[in-house]
Scaffold this motif. Structure first.
Motif, PDB file in Angstrom:
ATOM      1  N   VAL A 262       5.720  -6.201   4.998  1.00 18.72           N
ATOM      2  CA  VAL A 262       4.836  -5.281   5.717  1.00 18.72           C
ATOM      3  C   VAL A 262       5.311  -3.843   5.522  1.00 18.72           C
ATOM      4  O   VAL A 262       4.520  -2.927   5.251  1.00 18.72           O
ATOM      5  N   PHE A 263       6.603  -3.650   5.647  1.00 18.16           N
ATOM      6  CA  PHE A 263       7.170  -2.314   5.417  1.00 18.16           C
ATOM      7  C   PHE A 263       6.934  -1.875   3.980  1.00 18.16           C
ATOM      8  O   PHE A 263       6.568  -0.722   3.718  1.00 18.16           O
ATOM      9  N   ALA A 264       7.147  -2.774   3.031  1.00 15.69           N
ATOM     10  CA  ALA A 264       6.952  -2.426   1.620  1.00 15.69           C
ATOM     11  C   ALA A 264       5.506  -2.023   1.357  1.00 15.69           C
ATOM     12  O   ALA A 264       5.244  -1.100   0.565  1.00 15.69           O
ATOM     13  N   THR A 265       4.561  -2.694   2.009  1.00 16.28           N
ATOM     14  CA  THR A 265       3.152  -2.341   1.822  1.00 16.28           C
ATOM     15  C   THR A 265       2.886  -0.891   2.195  1.00 16.28           C
ATOM     16  O   THR A 265       2.249  -0.137   1.435  1.00 16.28           O
ATOM     17  N   SER A 266       3.394  -0.489   3.373  1.00 19.58           N
ATOM     18  CA  SER A 266       3.142   0.886   3.827  1.00 19.58           C
ATOM     19  C   SER A 266       3.817   1.901   2.918  1.00 19.58           C
ATOM     20  O   SER A 266       3.230   2.937   2.580  1.00 19.58           O
ATOM     21  N   ARG A 267       5.036   1.626   2.460  1.00 17.33           N
ATOM     22  CA  ARG A 267       5.736   2.586   1.621  1.00 17.33           C
ATOM     23  C   ARG A 267       5.155   2.647   0.200  1.00 17.33           C
ATOM     24  O   ARG A 267       5.155   3.701  -0.420  1.00 17.33           O
ATOM     25  N   LEU A 268       4.662   1.546  -0.291  1.00 15.03           N
ATOM     26  CA  LEU A 268       4.007   1.584  -1.599  1.00 15.03           C
ATOM     27  C   LEU A 268       2.707   2.380  -1.534  1.00 15.03           C
ATOM     28  O   LEU A 268       2.376   3.124  -2.474  1.00 15.03           O
ATOM     29  N   ASN A 269       1.991   2.237  -0.437  1.00 14.02           N
ATOM     30  CA  ASN A 269       0.774   3.032  -0.263  1.00 14.02           C
ATOM     31  C   ASN A 269       1.105   4.528  -0.213  1.00 14.02           C
ATOM     32  O   ASN A 269       0.413   5.356  -0.825  1.00 14.02           O
ATOM     33  N   GLN A 270       2.169   4.868   0.523  1.00 13.42           N
ATOM     34  CA  GLN A 270       2.589   6.270   0.597  1.00 13.42           C
ATOM     35  C   GLN A 270       3.008   6.781  -0.781  1.00 13.42           C
ATOM     36  O   GLN A 270       2.708   7.915  -1.165  1.00 13.42           O
ATOM     37  N   ALA A 271       3.731   5.939  -1.519  1.00 16.11           N
ATOM     38  CA  ALA A 271       4.183   6.344  -2.858  1.00 16.11           C
ATOM     39  C   ALA A 271       3.004   6.560  -3.790  1.00 16.11           C
ATOM     40  O   ALA A 271       2.984   7.502  -4.596  1.00 16.11           O
ATOM     41  N   ARG A 272       1.995   5.692  -3.714  1.00 15.70           N
ATOM     42  CA  ARG A 272       0.812   5.846  -4.563  1.00 15.70           C
ATOM     43  C   ARG A 272       0.066   7.132  -4.221  1.00 15.70           C
ATOM     44  O   ARG A 272      -0.373   7.872  -5.118  1.00 15.70           O
ATOM     45  N   GLN A 273      -0.067   7.436  -2.930  1.00 16.97           N
ATOM     46  CA  GLN A 273      -0.733   8.675  -2.526  1.00 16.97           C
ATOM     47  C   GLN A 273       0.054   9.894  -2.979  1.00 16.97           C
ATOM     48  O   GLN A 273      -0.524  10.890  -3.437  1.00 16.97           O
ATOM     49  N   ALA A 274       1.390   9.829  -2.854  1.00 20.12           N
ATOM     50  CA  ALA A 274       2.218  10.947  -3.301  1.00 20.12           C
ATOM     51  C   ALA A 274       2.117  11.145  -4.802  1.00 20.12           C
ATOM     52  O   ALA A 274       2.057  12.279  -5.301  1.00 20.12           O
ATOM     53  N   ALA A 275       2.065  10.052  -5.545  1.00 24.82           N
ATOM     54  CA  ALA A 275       1.944  10.155  -7.002  1.00 24.82           C
ATOM     55  C   ALA A 275       0.606  10.783  -7.392  1.00 24.82           C
ATOM     56  O   ALA A 275       0.545  11.619  -8.303  1.00 24.82           O
ATOM     57  N   ASP A 276      -0.455  10.405  -6.692  1.00 18.67           N
ATOM     58  CA  ASP A 276      -1.781  10.955  -7.000  1.00 18.67           C
ATOM     59  C   ASP A 276      -1.859  12.449  -6.693  1.00 18.67           C
ATOM     60  O   ASP A 276      -2.605  13.189  -7.350  1.00 18.67           O
ATOM     61  N   SER A 277      -1.093  12.893  -5.687  1.00 14.57           N
ATOM     62  CA  SER A 277      -1.127  14.309  -5.314  1.00 14.57           C
ATOM     63  C   SER A 277      -0.073  15.140  -6.018  1.00 14.57           C
ATOM     64  O   SER A 277       0.041  16.337  -5.767  1.00 14.57           O
TER      65      SER A 277
END
Length: 493
Positions: A262-277
């Motif tokens: 569950v924690f990994a899901t949230s951090r991967l989502n944050q990482a993907r958003q950071a990469a896109d920005s």
């Protein structure tokens, strides 16, 4: 030979004292001159004749004025002497109390044996955490040859530190000086392990940045998410077949793995958003945190799967081990003293009853068979030896999994016992590893969970903080640990 700095200090002090004394003498001389001058004038000069006669009252007034002239010089003399004496005393006190560049600095008290021991414990825990984190991080990169070499060197240093600590706990050496030196050795070895890892932290980052770490982490996450259901089903089946006691060492592991995911899901989502920005630092933090959580989820699920296999293997080995143990006891009965075979017979009878009676803890049954035979001096070959290896391997794996996924709370004693178990023969390895697991569980109970709130539990932060993926210094879990030693492991704030 006396240092020139030390030799120079008394001379400077003496020079200042001489100046003070000179000031006092000069003041005294000035006062004396002032006192004597009127007298000298009155003696050497002739009296001036009074014009038209001088009355007696006028002469008395002159005498009174003359006496007043003596008072001021006396006061000046006393003041000069007082000032000189005050300066002298002040200088002496300052010389005795003040540390000057030419004088040795006050030596701080040496650390007490208890302080040195606490430092050694803390060094072992920190070095072990750094090694474990670095080993996990290396699982996500290819071609980090220098970092791999640094990790092996750090593991060697840490193993030596644990060995020294283990002997220290056993009372070796016995003399106070030797024991203190042993603790210094522990601290030094741990520091060297950390230095080796710190030296390669930047190089590891370079290799890590060169790959597509986000895609790798997302791929492993998806694999684990699909594996979770399979492992949960296998655990449930083993519990029904062999009983709750057989699977007790991994109770709750599937739930903890899901928590990490569950924690990994949230951090991967944050990482993907950071990469896109275009936020490179945010991408790094998110991916590294997800990597740590995914790795620990894999350890937990792997521990469950391994135990299920060990329980099955032990179930197959127990009947043969019983037969082999009875044969060995028959051969030893004539040479052994009666109490030992009698006790071993009772143990084997108890295990045989469990086997025929229904579900039972197969690994523990195999352990008791092995120990019963070892108590008679046998069991060094054949099926008993195979059983001893399986039991020791199971205890070592379970203890290492628990320490690794709960390392933020586990102290030096449990880690040292686990390290000693890895260097021991099967019989001792089983005993030491089980004791290490027991101490680690005690540490976790005492530590508690500062992130036990509903929101933190739902986000999985509490689990990754307990597992050492985050340092737990802030409400969101704090900095992410990374490859490296003490100086670089917290660079991902």
């Amino acid at each position: 030979m006396t240092s020139s700095l030390i030799r120079g200090r008394p001379r400077r002090a003496a020079g200042h004292i001489a100046v003070r004394v000179g000031h006092a003498v000069l003041g005294g001389v000035a006062g004396v001159v002032w006192l004597v001058l009127p007298v000298m004038t009155s003696v050497t000069q002739d009296p001036v004749p009074a014009a038209g006669g001088v009355t007696a009252s006028a002469a008395q007034a002159a005498d009174g004025a003359s006496a007043t002239d003596y008072v001021l010089p006396l006061v000046a003399l006393a003041a000069a002497g007082a000032l000189g004496g005050y300066g002298y005393v002040r200088r002496i006190r300052r010389t005795r109390s003040r540390t000057t560049p030419g004088s040795p600095s006050p030596v701080p008290p040496a650390p007490s044996p208890a302080d040195v021991e606490r430092q050694a414990r803390a060094s072992l825990v920190l070095a072990d955490d750094c090694v474990r984190t670095s080993r996990e991080a290396l699982g996500y990169v290819d071609g980090a040859t220098s970092a791999e070499q640094a990790l092996r060197a750090a593991e060697t240093e840490l193993a030596a530190a644990f060995a020294i600590w283990r002997r220290y706990e056993e009372g070796v050496p016995e003399d106070a000086a030797g024991r203190r030196q042993a603790l210094v050795g522990v601290v030094g070895r741990c520091a060297e392990a950390g230095r080796r890892l710190d030296a390669e932290a930047a190089g590891f980052d370079t290799v890590w940045d060169a790959g597509d770490a986000l895609a790798v982490a997302e791929g492993r996450f998806r694999q684990l998410a699909g594996w979770t259901g399979t492992v949960a089903a296998a655990l449930a089946g083993a519990g029904e077949r062999y009983g709750a006691a057989a699977v007790a060492p991994v109770v709750g592991y599937v739930e903890q793995a899901k928590d990490r995911l569950v924690f990994a899901t949230s951090r991967l989502n944050q990482a993907r958003q950071a990469a896109d920005s275009g936020d490179g630092e945010g991408r790094r933090r998110g991916v590294r945190a997800a990597e740590g959580a995914v790795t620990q989820a894999a350890v937990l699920l792997g521990g469950v799967e391994r135990l299920v296999e060990e329980v099955r293997a032990a179930a197959e080995l127990v009947p043969a081990a019983l037969t082999g143990a009875e044969a060995e006891l028959t051969g030893l009965r004539g040479a052994a003293s009666p109490p030992r075979p009698a006790h071993a017979d009772a143990v084997l009878a108890g295990v045989r009853g469990e086997v025929t009676g229904g579900p039972y803890d197969t690994v523990d049954a195999l352990r008791r068979i092995v120990r019963a035979v070892e108590g008679t001096g046998g069991g060094r070959s054949g099926v008993i030896a195979a059983g001893a290896e399986l039991v020791a391997r199971s205890a070592l794996g379970a203890a290492d999994d628990f320490v690794g996924t709960h390392r933020a709370a586990v102290g030096a004693e449990a880690r040292a016992l686990l390290a000693a178990a890895g260097r021991s023969a099967p019989a001792d390895a089983d005993r030491l590893a089980r004791k290490a697991r027991e101490l680690a569980e005690r540490d976790v109970r005492a530590h508690g969970n500062p992130f036990a709130g509903e929101a933190a539990h739902g986000s999985g932060v509490g689990g990754v903080v307990l597992g050492g993926v985050l340092l737990g210094e802030e409400g969101d879990g704090g900095p992410v640990v990374a490859f490296g030693g003490p100086e670089s492991r917290r660079r991902l704030g």
